[in-house]
Design an enzyme around this catalytic site. Sequence first.
Site, PDB file in Angstrom:
ATOM      1  N   SER A  20      36.060  29.369  39.598  1.00 23.99           N
ATOM      2  CA  SER A  20      35.171  29.428  40.586  1.00 23.99           C
ATOM      3  C   SER A  20      34.113  28.358  40.361  1.00 23.99           C
ATOM      4  CB  SER A  20      34.695  30.656  40.464  1.00 23.99           C
ATOM      5  OG  SER A  20      34.072  31.232  41.966  1.00 23.99           O
ATOM      6  N   HIS A  52      40.764  33.094  42.072  1.00 19.73           N
ATOM      7  CA  HIS A  52      40.258  34.466  42.644  1.00 19.73           C
ATOM      8  C   HIS A  52      41.655  35.449  43.044  1.00 19.73           C
ATOM      9  CE1 HIS A  52      37.007  31.757  43.027  1.00 19.73           C
ATOM     10  NE2 HIS A  52      36.048  32.855  42.941  1.00 19.73           N
ATOM     11  N   GLU A  60      42.197  26.207  45.079  1.00 17.89           N
ATOM     12  CA  GLU A  60      42.416  27.628  45.396  1.00 17.89           C
ATOM     13  C   GLU A  60      40.810  27.965  45.814  1.00 17.89           C
ATOM     14  OE1 GLU A  60      41.001  30.804  43.566  1.00 17.89           O
ATOM     15  OE2 GLU A  60      39.396  29.333  42.517  1.00 17.89           O
TER      16      GLU A  60
END
Lengths: 304, 304
Positions: free
Chosen positions: B109, B273, B206
């Site tokens: 992230s 995620h 992602e």
Amino acid sequence: MRKPLPLRKGDVIAIVAPAGPVDSRKLTRGIARLSAAGFVPEIAEGVLEREGFLAGGDAHRAEQLSWALALPEARAVMAARGGYGTTRIMPLINWRKAARRPRLVVGYSDVTAILAYVSTRLRLSAIHGPMAAADLAGKTDGAALAAFSRLAGGEVSTGEPWGAPCERLRGGAAEGILTGGCLSVLTALLGTPFEPDFRGALLFLEDVSEPSYRLDRMLTQWIQSGRLGRITGILAGKMSPVAGEAEEDLRKAFAAAGRRLSVPVWYGFPAGHGGPNYALPFGVRAKIDGRGRLFLLESPVEAR
Amino acid sequence: MRKPLPLRKGDVIAIVAPAGPVDSRKLTRGIARLSAAGFVPEIAEGVLEREGFLAGGDAHRAEQLSWALALPEARAVMAARGGYGTTRIMPLINWRKAARRPRLVVGYSDVTAILAYVSTRLRLSAIHGPMAAADLAGKTDGAALAAFSRLAGGEVSTGEPWGAPCERLRGGAAEGILTGGCLSVLTALLGTPFEPDFRGALLFLEDVSEPSYRLDRMLTQWIQSGRLGRITGILAGKMSPVAGEAEEDLRKAFAAAGRRLSVPVWYGFPAGHGGPNYALPFGVRAKIDGRGRLFLLESPVEAR
């Protein structure tokens, strides 16, 4: 700086869809308002096409824009709406050709990609202002529409405070070349051939549906890139906070950027997504005084 | 490529908060899992500080990271969580010093900013993997945690298919240096001194909470920047669509990027995620075969 001819009552405005799919009822409403204001809207073929989140394929949208930029009778080119898709067609437009016959491009939000590019790289003035199937079908009030007409017509004097006074977040007066637009769209140009050149800019910034951490992330990216090192100030548009945040969180993000850049920051100009969308000339000199009043020191159009 | 020493049972993992504020209960849960797996978590001072959307000021978060990168007994540095804030502290870290004593940095992230930078610019391997107060406090299952232990310990063979097979969106096999991460965080590095170098990359991408038009906008920006001209393929992580969209819309955005770049595209690797977050080594060679199976051709750590 090259300036288009002024847009007067009776002049043609070409309407195009460079980004998201257009709602036909909204377009009808906006067209009626432009007509009532004395303009002659001429709508690009296939303006209502739809392909997912786009108003038709890239080639189709680029063709509309190329048509409008070359249409002999068009004095201005107005986007029907924003959304997303303008950055995709930037490489498909012959910008050099467009710059030879300057046309007043008008729009905001996703259309920022065109406005910031032409006003800083082609040195061609443009108008951050109303769109036919967006704010003209809704929030733009009579005063904002009249302001657009006067600005595009070259009728605004340099001594006239423009829009509404802003709120001081940091520092005082600032003067520079007015440009900028929707922050997330500007940021999507960073590193591309269409990246704006903000040296000497009085930077207008606004956005919608962006939590303050994202504003901070985008401002951080611009600051770390070194490309804001020579702006003269930040003029933030009136914005609506996302759910769970207050307008104060948005103010904080802009104020923090001003501190890092040592420039004045003013908040709340009624342009873009958050206000009645007062038109702003891009690519021309403007000044914000110590009381937050904006003065347009130059017209975006030639004297007729 | 410089590689850290392997992380074995009994080794110290330093836990830091470079981004958003950390939930103490989640941290406790993640720490317990790391301990149960045989590691010795050592938590940075002030890891629970909070300043708006940040885990304390920039200097405070940078100090934690610097401490961890220099801690003699730490074999790995794991972020407690992502959120936002890592890009802000990138300029405050002495990266050259960190590269001299390589440490396995672990996270995903927002922590993508560190992983992509060190794996492509410092040529230092890293692990896109679990975080103590994030997925380790929730969705990471026993198999994914065991996979992390084996990967960080240098125990994965080159002939072993890794994670779970992916779905072909375009083209066939691809081989390159595995790197990438969260697309919106990678995009926030474009134009900055911390921009990753994706030449030769098998690009893992992602994201979360991004509608497909935003994925398309970010991919368009990267493509227009010319900086993906030499990637060998795209490996997209398993993602959850936003409300009103289907997973198919996400697949379309990645497939379209692959077409524009003429590279293979595979979708659905369970990392980031959207899945149980299988660890991926960044900065080392990997291959995806014609059936969508990922093989790690190199270990991210030195042989002990």
